[in-house]
Design a protein around this motif. Structure first.
Motif, PDB file in Angstrom:
ATOM      1  N   GLU A 130      39.107  46.117  93.246  1.00 49.69           N
ATOM      2  CA  GLU A 130      40.280  46.798  93.495  1.00 49.69           C
ATOM      3  C   GLU A 130      41.789  46.199  93.271  1.00 49.69           C
ATOM      4  OE1 GLU A 130      40.249  50.130  93.929  1.00 49.69           O
ATOM      5  OE2 GLU A 130      38.031  50.231  93.908  1.00 49.69           O
ATOM      6  N   GLY A 131      41.438  45.056  92.659  1.00 54.42           N
ATOM      7  CA  GLY A 131      42.621  43.968  92.299  1.00 54.42           C
ATOM      8  C   GLY A 131      43.159  43.267  93.491  1.00 54.42           C
ATOM      9  N   ILE A 132      42.274  42.946  94.676  1.00 57.64           N
ATOM     10  CA  ILE A 132      42.820  42.210  95.597  1.00 57.64           C
ATOM     11  C   ILE A 132      42.310  40.709  95.334  1.00 57.64           C
ATOM     12  CG2 ILE A 132      42.441  41.795  98.117  1.00 57.64           C
ATOM     13  CD1 ILE A 132      41.774  44.913  98.251  1.00 57.64           C
ATOM     14  N   ASP A 133      42.925  39.658  95.367  1.00 54.50           N
ATOM     15  CA  ASP A 133      42.665  38.318  95.004  1.00 54.50           C
ATOM     16  C   ASP A 133      42.137  37.908  96.599  1.00 54.50           C
ATOM     17  OD1 ASP A 133      42.759  35.490  94.690  1.00 54.50           O
ATOM     18  OD2 ASP A 133      44.389  35.568  93.753  1.00 54.50           O
ATOM     19  N   THR A 134      41.038  37.906  96.785  1.00 55.92           N
ATOM     20  CA  THR A 134      40.280  37.713  97.961  1.00 55.92           C
ATOM     21  C   THR A 134      40.588  36.227  98.485  1.00 55.92           C
ATOM     22  OG1 THR A 134      38.067  37.387  97.086  1.00 55.92           O
ATOM     23  CG2 THR A 134      38.754  39.541  97.951  1.00 55.92           C
ATOM     24  N   ALA A 135      40.382  35.259  97.394  1.00 51.92           N
ATOM     25  CA  ALA A 135      40.436  34.051  97.726  1.00 51.92           C
ATOM     26  C   ALA A 135      41.861  33.566  98.382  1.00 51.92           C
ATOM     27  CB  ALA A 135      40.097  33.084  96.287  1.00 51.92           C
ATOM     28  N   ALA A 136      43.167  34.065  97.486  1.00 55.91           N
ATOM     29  CA  ALA A 136      44.347  33.840  98.007  1.00 55.91           C
ATOM     30  C   ALA A 136      44.716  34.558  99.436  1.00 55.91           C
ATOM     31  CB  ALA A 136      45.437  34.468  96.742  1.00 55.91           C
ATOM     32  N   GLY A 159      45.507  33.651 105.237  1.00 54.05           N
ATOM     33  CA  GLY A 159      45.328  34.087 106.503  1.00 54.05           C
ATOM     34  C   GLY A 159      45.394  35.508 106.381  1.00 54.05           C
ATOM     35  N   GLN A 160      45.621  36.448 105.298  1.00 55.91           N
ATOM     36  CA  GLN A 160      45.599  37.901 105.478  1.00 55.91           C
ATOM     37  C   GLN A 160      44.450  38.185 105.608  1.00 55.91           C
ATOM     38  OE1 GLN A 160      47.614  39.434 101.844  1.00 55.91           O
ATOM     39  NE2 GLN A 160      47.910  41.441 102.950  1.00 55.91           N
ATOM     40  N   LEU A 161      43.394  37.742 104.944  1.00 61.57           N
ATOM     41  CA  LEU A 161      41.867  38.281 104.995  1.00 61.57           C
ATOM     42  C   LEU A 161      40.989  37.412 105.667  1.00 61.57           C
ATOM     43  CD1 LEU A 161      39.894  40.312 104.013  1.00 61.57           C
ATOM     44  CD2 LEU A 161      39.584  38.922 101.670  1.00 61.57           C
ATOM     45  N   GLU A 162      40.259  38.011 106.712  1.00 66.01           N
ATOM     46  CA  GLU A 162      39.519  37.285 107.343  1.00 66.01           C
ATOM     47  C   GLU A 162      38.068  38.208 107.295  1.00 66.01           C
ATOM     48  OE1 GLU A 162      38.343  35.097 111.553  1.00 66.01           O
ATOM     49  OE2 GLU A 162      40.243  36.225 111.188  1.00 66.01           O
ATOM     50  N   VAL A 163      37.058  37.569 106.910  1.00 69.03           N
ATOM     51  CA  VAL A 163      35.730  38.344 106.761  1.00 69.03           C
ATOM     52  C   VAL A 163      34.737  37.511 107.453  1.00 69.03           C
ATOM     53  CG1 VAL A 163      33.781  39.241 105.395  1.00 69.03           C
ATOM     54  CG2 VAL A 163      36.129  39.067 104.474  1.00 69.03           C
ATOM     55  N   GLN A 164      34.328  38.048 108.879  1.00 64.86           N
ATOM     56  CA  GLN A 164      33.362  37.338 109.525  1.00 64.86           C
ATOM     57  C   GLN A 164      32.326  37.942 109.293  1.00 64.86           C
ATOM     58  OE1 GLN A 164      33.480  34.984 111.979  1.00 64.86           O
ATOM     59  NE2 GLN A 164      35.679  34.476 112.383  1.00 64.86           N
TER      60      GLN A 164
END
Length: 202
Positions: A61-67, A72-77
């Protein structure tokens, strides 16, 4: 803020029922993407073996997950580090964990945290998982009055009907058929917890 075809104007603890992974992502992705576009925080809980696939969906969907993770904008637990830490489910520990994750200091000023949790951990054969309904009821008491949205996702093909009904009764809002709505079957936590205690006595 848009969620499942509705404009969300207040705090939300919702159960989201889906039949397939495709349906789940189709309904929730606009909510997730809007958050990234607005600079909101994203906190997601998934099974460890689905983490790579989840990140791949976001990237498509065009989201730069690594960045996003780096800033700290994305946290996947993982389930294994949250709901079923140490091989068991402790509802009180999980409530405290979630409250910490939702704390305002974890979110940029003027932004919100958009929180999504996959609940299939409750199907594992582990101690404490049968407390899921009690946990969902207690969470309504524990969350701050004006908390950020918390979406608990359930696969209707895996949970039995009695569990689905109980889960629905613990959420003020529900996503079903891809639409978010006020839940007419919601039972206030105090009443639901009394019912659960009565069941234990039988």
């Amino acid at each position: 803020m848009k969620l499942a075809g509705s404009t969300l104007t207040h705090s939300c603890h919702a159960c989201a029922f889906f039949h397939t992974e495709e349906e789940k992502y189709r309904v929730l992705m606009p909510f997730i993407k809007e958050g990234f576009e607005n600079g909101d925080r994203a906190f997601h809980i998934v099974n460890s073996y689905r983490r790579a696939g989840h990140l791949s969906r976001l990237e498509q969907e065009g989201i730069d997950t690594a960045a996003a993770e780096a800033r700290g904008q994305l946290e996947v637990q993982h389930w294994q580090d949250t709901y079923i830490k140490d091989g068991r489910f402790d509802q009180y520990l999980m409530i405290e964990t979630l409250k910490e994750k939702l704390a305002p200091e974890n979110t940029p000023p003027g932004k919100i945290s958009r929180n999504i949790a996959n609940m299939e951990w409750a199907l594992e054969d582990l101690p404490g998982v049968h407390d899921i309904v009690e946990y969902e009821a207690r969470l309504n008491q524990a969350l701050p009055k004006d908390h950020d949205p918390v979406i608990c996702t359930y696969d209707l093909s895996r949970f039995d009907a009695s569990m689905v009904i109980d889960v629905m009764r613990t959420h003020p809002m529900v996503i079903i058929g891809g639409i978010l709505q006020e839940n007419p079957f919601y039972v206030p936590p105090e009443e639901m917890l009394r019912e659960i205690e009565a069941r234990k006595m039988c």
